[in-house]
Write an enzyme that holds these catalytic residues in place. Structure first.
Site, PDB file in Angstrom:
ATOM      1  CB  SER A   1      -0.845  -0.022   1.263  1.00 20.81           C
ATOM      2  OG  SER A   1      -1.274   1.278   1.587  1.00 20.81           O
ATOM      3  CB  SER A   2       0.534   4.604  -1.473  1.00 21.72           C
ATOM      4  OG  SER A   2      -0.745   4.916  -0.990  1.00 21.72           O
ATOM      5  CB  CYS A   3      -0.243   3.993   4.093  1.00 23.54           C
ATOM      6  SG  CYS A   3      -0.531   2.288   4.472  1.00 23.54           S
TER       7      CYS A   3
ATOM      8  CE1 TYR B   1      -3.661  -2.697   5.343  1.00 23.63           C
ATOM      9  CE2 TYR B   1      -2.508  -0.803   4.426  1.00 23.63           C
ATOM     10  CZ  TYR B   1      -3.234  -1.966   4.251  1.00 23.63           C
ATOM     11  OH  TYR B   1      -3.522  -2.404   2.979  1.00 23.63           O
TER      12      TYR B   1
ATOM     13  CE  LYS C   1      -1.179  -4.854   3.178  1.00 25.34           C
ATOM     14  NZ  LYS C   1      -1.430  -6.103   2.443  1.00 25.34           N
TER      15      LYS C   1
ATOM     16  CG  HIS D   1     -10.305   3.461   2.003  1.00 25.16           C
ATOM     17  ND1 HIS D   1     -10.307   2.093   1.985  1.00 25.16           N
ATOM     18  CD2 HIS D   1      -9.128   3.830   2.557  1.00 25.16           C
ATOM     19  CE1 HIS D   1      -9.167   1.659   2.507  1.00 25.16           C
ATOM     20  NE2 HIS D   1      -8.440   2.684   2.865  1.00 25.16           N
TER      21      HIS D   1
HETATM   22  P1  GDP Z   1      -6.168   7.752   3.793  1.00 21.60           P
HETATM   23  O1  GDP Z   1      -5.721   7.996   2.378  1.00 21.60           O
HETATM   24  O2  GDP Z   1      -5.427   6.634   4.454  1.00 21.60           O
HETATM   25  O3  GDP Z   1      -6.133   9.017   4.609  1.00 21.60           O
HETATM   26  O4  GDP Z   1      -7.642   7.181   3.706  1.00 21.60           O
HETATM   27  P2  GDP Z   1      -9.145   7.721   3.553  1.00 21.60           P
HETATM   28  O5  GDP Z   1      -9.631   7.292   2.223  1.00 21.60           O
HETATM   29  O6  GDP Z   1      -9.910   7.224   4.730  1.00 21.60           O
HETATM   30  O7  GDP Z   1      -9.107   9.298   3.649  1.00 21.60           O
HETATM   31  C1  GDP Z   1      -8.609  10.094   2.626  1.00 21.60           C
HETATM   32  C2  GDP Z   1      -8.893  11.565   2.916  1.00 21.60           C
HETATM   33  O8  GDP Z   1     -10.295  11.808   2.714  1.00 21.60           O
HETATM   34  C3  GDP Z   1      -8.594  12.026   4.346  1.00 21.60           C
HETATM   35  O9  GDP Z   1      -8.010  13.321   4.274  1.00 21.60           O
HETATM   36  C4  GDP Z   1      -9.979  12.100   4.980  1.00 21.60           C
HETATM   37  O10 GDP Z   1     -10.062  13.034   6.036  1.00 21.60           O
HETATM   38  C5  GDP Z   1     -10.819  12.571   3.791  1.00 21.60           C
HETATM   39  N1  GDP Z   1     -12.272  12.293   3.924  1.00 21.60           N
HETATM   40  C6  GDP Z   1     -13.255  13.197   3.705  1.00 21.60           C
HETATM   41  N2  GDP Z   1     -14.463  12.679   3.957  1.00 21.60           N
HETATM   42  C7  GDP Z   1     -14.242  11.378   4.322  1.00 21.60           C
HETATM   43  C8  GDP Z   1     -15.108  10.317   4.703  1.00 21.60           C
HETATM   44  O11 GDP Z   1     -16.320  10.451   4.778  1.00 21.60           O
HETATM   45  N3  GDP Z   1     -14.531   9.120   4.990  1.00 21.60           N
HETATM   46  C9  GDP Z   1     -13.165   8.937   4.905  1.00 21.60           C
HETATM   47  N4  GDP Z   1     -12.657   7.733   5.175  1.00 21.60           N
HETATM   48  N5  GDP Z   1     -12.327   9.948   4.587  1.00 21.60           N
HETATM   49  C10 GDP Z   1     -12.848  11.140   4.287  1.00 21.60           C
END
Ligand code: GDP
Length: 318
Positions: A113-115, A142, A146, A185
């Site tokens: 994963s990119s994280c 996580y 990975k 996500h």
């Molecule tokens: P990340 O890439 O590991 O941070 O995974 P996420 O997909 O959960 O979040 C991506 C970005 O989207 C973060 O900056 C979140 O704060 C933003 N975000 C905005 N609205 C939402 C939401 O409803 N759910 C999630 N998961 N992220 C959100």
């Protein structure tokens, strides 16, 4: 030892995690490859159970393995279920990599994963930036699991000469995503939230965080296509990033989802929710040199993902 190109045709190919978003995309993609596909239901073999996994591999002897089984989730799931994220992902990697080695699998692909890259890695993130700085804290468990999987692949290549490879997908979306309101996500979360707001005629939709973080999104069927390409043609201990090479702010992305869903109300932001890492864009030049680029635009991908959501939503309601 490594044979490149690796012939998939006629091989017993195991997709670990075939019910997940990535695994099911791999299964769809493998349908056009003339392989003997192996999958196993969780009720039959829990992939976290070492004895059961070793036993199953000894019986089925897969020749090629896609390690797409993982416990995954969005920023809140990663940050709260920290023990489950590190334990499940470590044990899945150790069980399946060791079982593949023991049972003589010829090739294995580990999906990371990119994280795994440092929180403040120079952007776009190159494969060699792994382990050059501290990780984003919200998904550190996580990411550590990975990284352990990647290091296992490297170690098995070096000690045993195994043809095992690791790829790093960027943020993924598409059919089979998890639409849980807290734990999903951002793509699945916003598709669902905008859809429900449209149906309810709600005047406002709240998006988490400040809207300023930047993310790169890849349609999961494109990922599966890249994985098959690399499985056939790539053999090295160097990771390969899989992404589009383009990113977008969460605010712009939210407007795009609203457009695809047909929601016309107000979009607001809730800065009390975590932003996570400020930017996460992969350098995909290695992948491009290896002859692959993502065919699906984000706009088209979101439309496809929304259609998939409507289908899956309907099935769930039936
Ligand atoms: P990340 O890439 O590991 O941070 O995974 P996420 O997909 O959960 O979040 C991506 C970005 O989207 C973060 O900056 C979140 O704060 C933003 N975000 C905005 N609205 C939402 C939401 O409803 N759910 C999630 N998961 N992220 C959100």
């Amino acid at each position: 030892m490594a044979k490149t190109p690796f012939e998939l045709k006629g091989r017993r190919v195991f997709v670990a995690g075939h019910r997940g978003m990535v695994g099911s995309a791999l299964v769809r993609r493998l349908a056009s490859e003339d392989v003997e596909l192996l999958t196993v239901a969780r009720a039959e073999v829990d992939l976290r159970n070492q004895a059961a996994v070793f036993d199953w591999f000894a019986k089925k002897r897969p020749q090629a393995v896609f390690l797409a089984a993982a416990k995954v989730g969005g920023i809140i799931a990663n940050n709260t279920l920290r023990a489950e994220f590190i334990y499940d992902n470590l044990v899945l990697a150790t069980n399946i990599i060791q079982a593949s080695h023991q049972s003589g699998a010829e090739k294995l692909m580990f999906l990371g994963s990119s994280c795994i890259y440092p929180r403040l890695a120079p952007q776009p993130m190159r494969e060699d930036s792994m382990l050059t700085g501290p990780l984003e804290i919200t998904n550190e468990p996580y990411a550590i699991a990975k990284i352990a999987g990647i290091k296992m692949v490297e170690a098995y290549r070096s000690q045993y000469g195994s043809d095992f490879i690791s790829v790093m997908p960027t943020n993924l979306y598409g059919p089979g995503d998890n639409y849980h309101p807290e734990y999903s996500h951002v793509v699945a979360a916003l598709i669902r939230r905008f859809h429900e707001a449209k149906v309810a005629g709600a005047p406002e939709v709240v998006v988490w965080g400040t809207g300023t973080p930047r993310r790169e999104f890849l349609y999961v069927d494109d990922l599966a296509d890249a994985c098959i390409h690399l499985m056939k043609t790539y053999s090295s201990d160097e990771l390969v990033n899989i992404g589009t090479g383009e990113d977008i702010t969460i605010a712009e992305f939210a407007r795009m989802v609203a457009g695809a869903v047909g929601y016309r109300g107000v979009i607001s932001f809730d800065p009390s929710r975590p932003d996570g890492t400020p930017r996460k864009l992969l350098d995909v030049s290695r992948l491009a040199r290896l002859g692959w680029r993502a065919p699906t635009s984000l706009e088209d991908g979101i439309k496809l993902a929304y259609q998939a959501f409507l289908r899956e939503h309907q099935q769930a309601a039936e």
